[in-house]
Design an enzyme around this catalytic site. Structure first.
Site, PDB file in Angstrom:
ATOM      1  N   TYR A  98      -7.464 -15.930 -18.455  1.00 18.46           N
ATOM      2  CA  TYR A  98      -6.297 -16.768 -18.162  1.00 18.46           C
ATOM      3  C   TYR A  98      -6.154 -17.897 -19.183  1.00 18.46           C
ATOM      4  CZ  TYR A  98      -5.315 -14.402 -13.782  1.00 18.46           C
ATOM      5  OH  TYR A  98      -4.970 -13.459 -12.845  1.00 18.46           O
ATOM      6  N   GLU A 140      -8.317 -12.988  -6.781  1.00 21.30           N
ATOM      7  CA  GLU A 140      -9.059 -11.918  -7.445  1.00 21.30           C
ATOM      8  C   GLU A 140     -10.551 -12.038  -7.192  1.00 21.30           C
ATOM      9  OE1 GLU A 140      -7.524 -12.368 -11.414  1.00 21.30           O
ATOM     10  OE2 GLU A 140      -5.502 -11.986 -10.665  1.00 21.30           O
ATOM     11  N   TYR A 189      -4.717   2.332  -4.300  1.00 23.70           N
ATOM     12  CA  TYR A 189      -4.820   3.093  -5.541  1.00 23.70           C
ATOM     13  C   TYR A 189      -6.148   2.791  -6.216  1.00 23.70           C
ATOM     14  CZ  TYR A 189      -3.121  -1.490  -7.073  1.00 23.70           C
ATOM     15  OH  TYR A 189      -2.950  -2.845  -7.253  1.00 23.70           O
ATOM     16  N   SER A 207      -2.303   6.289  -7.017  1.00 22.87           N
ATOM     17  CA  SER A 207      -2.449   6.193  -5.566  1.00 22.87           C
ATOM     18  C   SER A 207      -3.399   7.270  -5.048  1.00 22.87           C
ATOM     19  CB  SER A 207      -1.087   6.361  -4.882  1.00 22.87           C
ATOM     20  OG  SER A 207      -0.228   5.299  -5.196  1.00 22.87           O
ATOM     21  N   GLY A 271       6.524   9.265  -5.880  1.00 19.95           N
ATOM     22  CA  GLY A 271       6.248   8.228  -4.888  1.00 19.95           C
ATOM     23  C   GLY A 271       5.719   8.781  -3.586  1.00 19.95           C
ATOM     24  N   THR A 273       2.952  10.208  -3.211  1.00 20.95           N
ATOM     25  CA  THR A 273       1.488  10.216  -3.153  1.00 20.95           C
ATOM     26  C   THR A 273       0.902   9.217  -2.152  1.00 20.95           C
ATOM     27  OG1 THR A 273       1.449   8.875  -5.180  1.00 20.95           O
ATOM     28  CG2 THR A 273       1.153  11.240  -5.415  1.00 20.95           C
ATOM     29  N   PRO A 274       1.301   7.923  -2.159  1.00 15.00           N
ATOM     30  CA  PRO A 274       0.738   7.048  -1.131  1.00 15.00           C
ATOM     31  C   PRO A 274       1.230   7.407   0.267  1.00 15.00           C
ATOM     32  CG  PRO A 274       2.426   5.895  -2.380  1.00 15.00           C
ATOM     33  CD  PRO A 274       2.160   7.184  -3.096  1.00 15.00           C
ATOM     34  N   VAL A 383       5.208  -0.109  -6.478  1.00 11.67           N
ATOM     35  CA  VAL A 383       5.836   0.222  -7.753  1.00 11.67           C
ATOM     36  C   VAL A 383       4.794   0.846  -8.662  1.00 11.67           C
ATOM     37  CG1 VAL A 383       6.941  -0.710  -9.807  1.00 11.67           C
ATOM     38  CG2 VAL A 383       7.549  -1.608  -7.566  1.00 11.67           C
ATOM     39  N   PHE A 384       5.124   2.002  -9.247  1.00 10.68           N
ATOM     40  CA  PHE A 384       4.252   2.595 -10.247  1.00 10.68           C
ATOM     41  C   PHE A 384       4.631   1.993 -11.601  1.00 10.68           C
ATOM     42  CE2 PHE A 384       3.857   6.749  -7.617  1.00 10.68           C
ATOM     43  CZ  PHE A 384       2.981   6.121  -6.749  1.00 10.68           C
ATOM     44  N   GLY A 385       3.699   1.263 -12.209  1.00 13.40           N
ATOM     45  CA  GLY A 385       4.001   0.605 -13.469  1.00 13.40           C
ATOM     46  C   GLY A 385       4.376  -0.845 -13.237  1.00 13.40           C
TER      47      GLY A 385
END
Length: 394
Positions: A98, A140, A189, A207, A271, A273-274, A383-385
């Site tokens: 950071y 985190e 994921y 995912s 989408g 998959t999850p 969101v993928f990406g």
């Protein structure tokens, strides 16, 4: 939270900074990768950098966070922060990085805005940055403690590979060391790192598409474009049964909540998959809650997990399925033709919704759910990406 003086300064300068934020983030990434090329090689998604989507996502998150602080200085947008923190933890982002980001981001701000960055303006936006950064570092840290990792990946052996469609494959992964599979929740994921021919160790997040005993299961769509997706293409071309992949612990803030409230699962394309992971969990636990499963795809043959989708819904005593195909195939008639449209579906106002698919699809579904009385807080999306929804008007 944000001090009163800084709140005034940020409020006054937000239009200027917001108007130039994509130019700023572009300059930032240029500076960052010039100083630290290893970050582009081994941490950041090179495809998202090439097409500009990561720059847009960073710009959106900064603008959204600053706007939220100005609108509600006493609050912190924890939902947005949690989403980012889960992505960061999956990648293994460290607290020290950071400071590296701060150095190059503020140099980019000065480069683009010049004399407009007075000491007062710099101090105010510095406060915004560290409020966001320190909040993410704290979240985190908790995620790392809960997972028992610091973002490290373990070797997993590909126990089986299954073709779902012409461009979608499922990989069954077992720990190469024979150890236990980490606990995970439906909807989460894992990160997968592969070494590409040029030596780059690129990471992607996939995912979990099921809950096999003693294994993890991911499903990958080969991304076609100009250029093709680096990691998805590598997995499809070079990874078969017996191969070893480096896989991280499960993360993700979009997780199916237990309870008895009705649930809407809406997906489009990969989408699914999850959603398949969530349906699997519901079936395995004998859920009796009402389940509305919605899916849209190009055609029947493009619909990954088509049979599993039907079978899982059939196992649930209070579930219904609704499927749309843009180009239905005559040998397997479509439920509905065209794009997903919730009009006419009886969606209870107390439902909890989980969406995954292209952004236009999710925005359309969310709009219909809001109109049906489902509170915004009960509509979750994956969101993928890069998350290009952040910072956009609903």
């Amino acid at each position: 939270m944000l001090s009163e003086q800084s709140a005034r300064t940020v409020r006054a300068t937000l239009p200027v900074v917001g108007g130039a934020i994509e130019e700023i983030t572009g300059a930032f990434y240029g500076r960052l990768f010039a100083a630290h090329p290893e970050l582009l090689r081994d941490l950041f998604n090179r495809g998202n950098q090439a097409d500009g989507s990561q720059r847009q996502a960073l710009a959106g998150s900064i603008a959204a966070f600053a706007g939220a602080l100005v609108a509600h200085p006493e609050q912190r947008p924890d939902a947005m922060l949690a989403r980012i923190a889960h992505k960061h933890a999956s990648l293994g982002v460290t607290a020290e990085q950071y400071q590296v980001v701060h150095t190059h981001l503020f140099a980019a701000i000065v480069e683009i805005l010049g004399d407009a960055v007075t000491p007062e303006v710099a101090a105010a936006w510095d406060e915004v940055y560290w409020l966001m950064a320190n909040a993410l570092i704290a979240i985190e840290q908790r995620l790392y403690e809960q997972s028992g990792t610091r973002g490290e990946r373990r070797p997993y052996t590909v126990a089986a590979r299954t073709a779902e469609t012409a461009d979608v494959a499922t990989f069954l992964l077992r720990p190469a060391d024979g150890g236990p599979v980490p606990a995970h929740r439906p909807g989460q994921y894992v990160s997968v790192q592969v070494e590409l021919p040029d030596g780059a160790r690129q990471i992607r997040q996939y995912s979990l598409s099921g809950n096999p005993e003693g294994a993890l299961q991911i499903t990958v769509k080969r991304v076609a474009g100009d250029p093709d997706g680096e990691v998805s293409t590598f997995l499809h071309r070079h990874v078969d049964e017996g191969a070893v992949l480096q896989v991280g612990a499960p993360f993700g803030d979009v997780r199916l909540a237990d309870g008895e409230r009705p649930v809407l699962l809406a997906s489009a394309g990969i989408g699914c998959t999850p959603v398949i992971g969530m349906l699997t969990h519901l079936a395995e636990t004998g859920a009796t809650r009402r389940v509305i499963a919605v899916h849209g795809d190009r055609s029947e043959s493009a619909h990954a997990f088509r049979d599993e989708f039907e079978q899982l819904v059939a196992k649930l005593p209070n579930a219904e399925a609704h499927v749309w195909y843009e180009h239905p195939e005559a040998e397997r008639p479509a439920d509905r033709t065209g794009l997903v449209d919730l009009t006419g579906l009886d969606v209870p106002a107390d439902a909890v919704a989980y969406l995954c698919g292209p952004l236009p699809f999710m925005r359309a579904v969310r709009t219909r759910l809001l109109a049906a009385g489902v509170p915004a807080a009960d509509i979750h999306y994956e969101v993928f990406g890069p998350d290009l929804w952040l910072g956009q008007d609903d």
